[in-house]
Structures are given as C-alpha cells and as structure tokens.
Design a protein around this motif. Sequence first.
Motif, PDB file in Angstrom:
ATOM      1  N   ASP A  93      20.302  28.291  29.262  1.00 57.46           N
ATOM      2  CA  ASP A  93      20.855  27.957  27.952  1.00 57.46           C
ATOM      3  C   ASP A  93      21.900  29.008  27.543  1.00 57.46           C
ATOM      4  OD1 ASP A  93      20.533  26.341  25.332  1.00 57.46           O
ATOM      5  OD2 ASP A  93      20.323  28.426  24.682  1.00 57.46           O
ATOM      6  N   ASN A 113      10.689  26.874  24.657  1.00 54.76           N
ATOM      7  CA  ASN A 113      11.752  25.959  25.104  1.00 54.76           C
ATOM      8  C   ASN A 113      11.764  25.861  26.626  1.00 54.76           C
ATOM      9  OD1 ASN A 113      13.454  25.574  22.393  1.00 54.76           O
ATOM     10  ND2 ASN A 113      12.961  27.758  22.578  1.00 54.76           N
ATOM     11  N   TRP A 122      10.783  32.800  23.474  1.00 55.28           N
ATOM     12  CA  TRP A 122      11.761  31.695  23.431  1.00 55.28           C
ATOM     13  C   TRP A 122      11.591  30.787  24.641  1.00 55.28           C
ATOM     14  CZ3 TRP A 122      15.366  30.334  27.045  1.00 55.28           C
ATOM     15  CH2 TRP A 122      16.284  29.348  26.670  1.00 55.28           C
ATOM     16  N   ASP A 156      12.276  23.473  28.554  1.00 56.59           N
ATOM     17  CA  ASP A 156      13.294  22.583  29.108  1.00 56.59           C
ATOM     18  C   ASP A 156      14.671  23.236  29.191  1.00 56.59           C
ATOM     19  OD1 ASP A 156      13.125  22.591  26.263  1.00 56.59           O
ATOM     20  OD2 ASP A 156      14.515  20.880  26.196  1.00 56.59           O
ATOM     21  N   LYS A 157      14.836  24.422  28.574  1.00 51.85           N
ATOM     22  CA  LYS A 157      16.147  25.075  28.550  1.00 51.85           C
ATOM     23  C   LYS A 157      16.295  26.152  29.620  1.00 51.85           C
ATOM     24  CE  LYS A 157      17.171  24.116  23.694  1.00 51.85           C
ATOM     25  NZ  LYS A 157      17.600  24.678  22.396  1.00 51.85           N
TER      26      LYS A 157
END
Length: 438
Positions: free
Chosen positions: A141, A205, A201, A207-208
């Motif tokens: 990301d 998240n 984080w 999927d990132k």
Amino acid sequence: MDASNLVEISGLILGALLLFLVGGVWIGISLLICGFIAMQFAPAGIQIGAALATNAWAGSASWSLAALPLFVWMGEILYRTRLSDEMFRGLSPWLNRIPGRLVHVNVLGCGLFGAVSGSSAATTAMVAKITLPELKRRGYDEMISLGSLAGAGTLGFLVPPSITMIVYAVAANVSIIQMFLAGLLPAVIVMALYMGAIVIWSLMNPDKSPPPAPGLSFRQKLKETLNLIPLALLIGVIFTTLVLGWATATECAAWGVLGSLVIALWQRALTWKSFWESVMGAARMTAMIMLILTGAGYMSIAMGYTGIPNALASWVDSFHLSPYALIAVLTVMYVLLGCAIDGLSMIVLTTVVVLPMIQQAGFDLIWFGVFLVLMVEMAQITPPVGFNLFVLQTMSGRDSLTVARAALPFFFLLLATVAILTIFPDIVLVLPKMAFPG
C-alpha cells in the motif's frame, strides 16, 4: 524600558520576520535584518557593526561546529554509493514473516542511515530512492509506504551523529557527545513505536499487503546480511570512538569521512565527478546552516540588549506553570512554529528565550535538547514547510498534502514519545550519566 514597550518592540520584530519569511527572503538574511531592527532599540553606545562582526567570527571559529560540515560531507558521499540498495537486500530476508514485512525496511533503513547521515532529508532520500519503487513493485500500500518513510526519515535528526544536535549543543553550551548519547534510547523507542504501528496496521488491513515472498534458508539469509557489513563497520567505529572517549565529535566526523571515502572507493562509486558533487553538496548545506546560525546569533544578541528574552521569561514565570504544563505549552508552540519555519531555524530562534525558562523549571538541558529534536522531527512532517514531505513529493509524484496525511499517524507517535520521555526523563539521561559520571 517598561513592559508595554517591550511587547510593542517584540511584536514589531516578529512581524517583520514573518513578513520577510512569507516574502521568500532567505532565513539567514531575514534574521540578520531583524537583528539590525532590534539593535535600534538597544542602549546607546553599542556599535551595531562591531556586534555583528564579533558574533559572526565567534560562530564560525567554534571548534564544536567543525564537526558539522564533516558529517554533512560524510552523508553526501554515502548518498552516492550503493549502500541503500545493499541495505534493502540485507534486511528484507529477516522481515518476511513479520506483519508489515518489507515496510519495516523503511524504519530500520532510516535508523541505519541516520547514524551516518545526520540529516533527516538526506536519510529520507537515501532510503526512499530504493524502497519506494521496490515496495510499489511488490504491491504494498502506497500510503503506509509514504507515511512510514516520512516518519522514519526524521530519525536522521535523533540518531547520532545529528546535525541538529550539534547546532543545539553549540547554542545551549552543552556537550555534543552527551547529546549524541542522549538520543540513542529515544531513537530506539521511536523505531519500536513505528514498527509496532506498522504491525497493527498490517493486521487490520491484511488485504493491503502482498503474500510473503518465498522463504530463504538460514544460510542464504546470512549471505544477504553480509551486505550490511560496510555500513555496520562505519557506524560501529564512530560510536565506539565516541563512547570510549578515544576521539572528539569533530575527530569522529573526520574518521567518518575517511571511512565513507573508503567504502565509496571499494564499491567503485568514487569518481572525480561524484567526489566533486559531494564536496559541493556539503559546501552548499554548510553555508546555508552557517548563514542561519550567524543571523540567529546576531538576532539573539540584539534581543538580549533590548531585554525582551528576560521579560518574556518573567512573564511566563508569572503564570507559575508546573514543569509538565510548561512542556505542554512549549509542545503546542513548537508544533505551530513547525508549520511556518524549518526545524533548524526553530532551534536557533527560540533557544535564547526558552532556555532560561527551562532551567528555572528544573529541566536538564541535555534532556531538553532531545525534546527539541523531537519537535524538529515533527516539523519535518508538518505542512506546509516539512522538508521530508517535499522529498517524498518529488520521489513519489504525490502532492505534499497526500504525503502529510500518510505521515499523520507517525506524527502522533512522536507526540507519544515526547509524553514518555517527559514522564520518564531518565530514559534520555541514563547513557550520558553512565559515560560521564558526576
């Protein structure tokens, strides 16, 4: 001169300074002009030109400041080597199974390069030029990549040797080596908070982040880690000679330049062109810093003649703030200043006024130096003049506000570090006291 006149004079001087800065006048020149204005209200008999000449000579002839251009030059030389690429290859195999994976290279890499650069912007640029494209290629990301780089890049000020610490030590008349030692544990805390935030984080998240890369054997990991040896040796030599007292900060800087030249020569990255570029880059940076210091020193002398700093300190003291309340007020003040001026100017502009308050409140000047460095780090990622934001804006193609938004969580982590060090000041002072007992 009564209090009302001092308020009017200080308002005039600060208003003129703000006007010059907004108008794009160089910071050093702005400070010199404002110092000249302040001198008009000094007692009769003081020679304006003689005061300027004496201040400029005293500042440039300081042995302590001789370390500054050498550390700047060392960073410029290493910037032109392959160390950043080798750092990524050496660290990445060990981070593959940790949540956040290769994003942690930003934090660890900035910590390593901060130890040989001394500059936040140079540290950010050196690490970003290799990690940003690599992280993007692997599918990480972009916001966490930019935010972690912006925040971790500020470690160039906190991890010794630090240009900012040298400037503060000269302004506050404290030991440069003690300042360097005082920054070590706070730097570890900042890095731990950053890496912890990246882990959280990543878990929130999943999927990132891309899937883990194929694992390497332990032997392969060790082979890749060998890439870190030149950088580790340079850092180790500098820190060992500092801590054991074998050399002064200036002598360590000279050895650091020699070591960086050897590394560049060994990597075949040292050419006459790169050598000359490093010399000119260091000369430009040093000239800029010295002009700012000369202007700030002259303005400090002029303000001292008017009596404004003592009056301001007495005014703040009249509120009878507790030490914690004073630190809270100063934190807010420095955060606001960081939105308007760069960190180096923050130090040289405010120390003459703030240091008497700090000493009266019972704070150690070494501890306050680390506090001030953390404030400067915040200024590096605070729009509209955060230098790290400009560096990453150039290298990523994103606008500075997008980078600032990505860096916001790391800004709050710096605030958390300030709170930790204020409650537990011995974290800062334990190493200087061990190295210099009594």
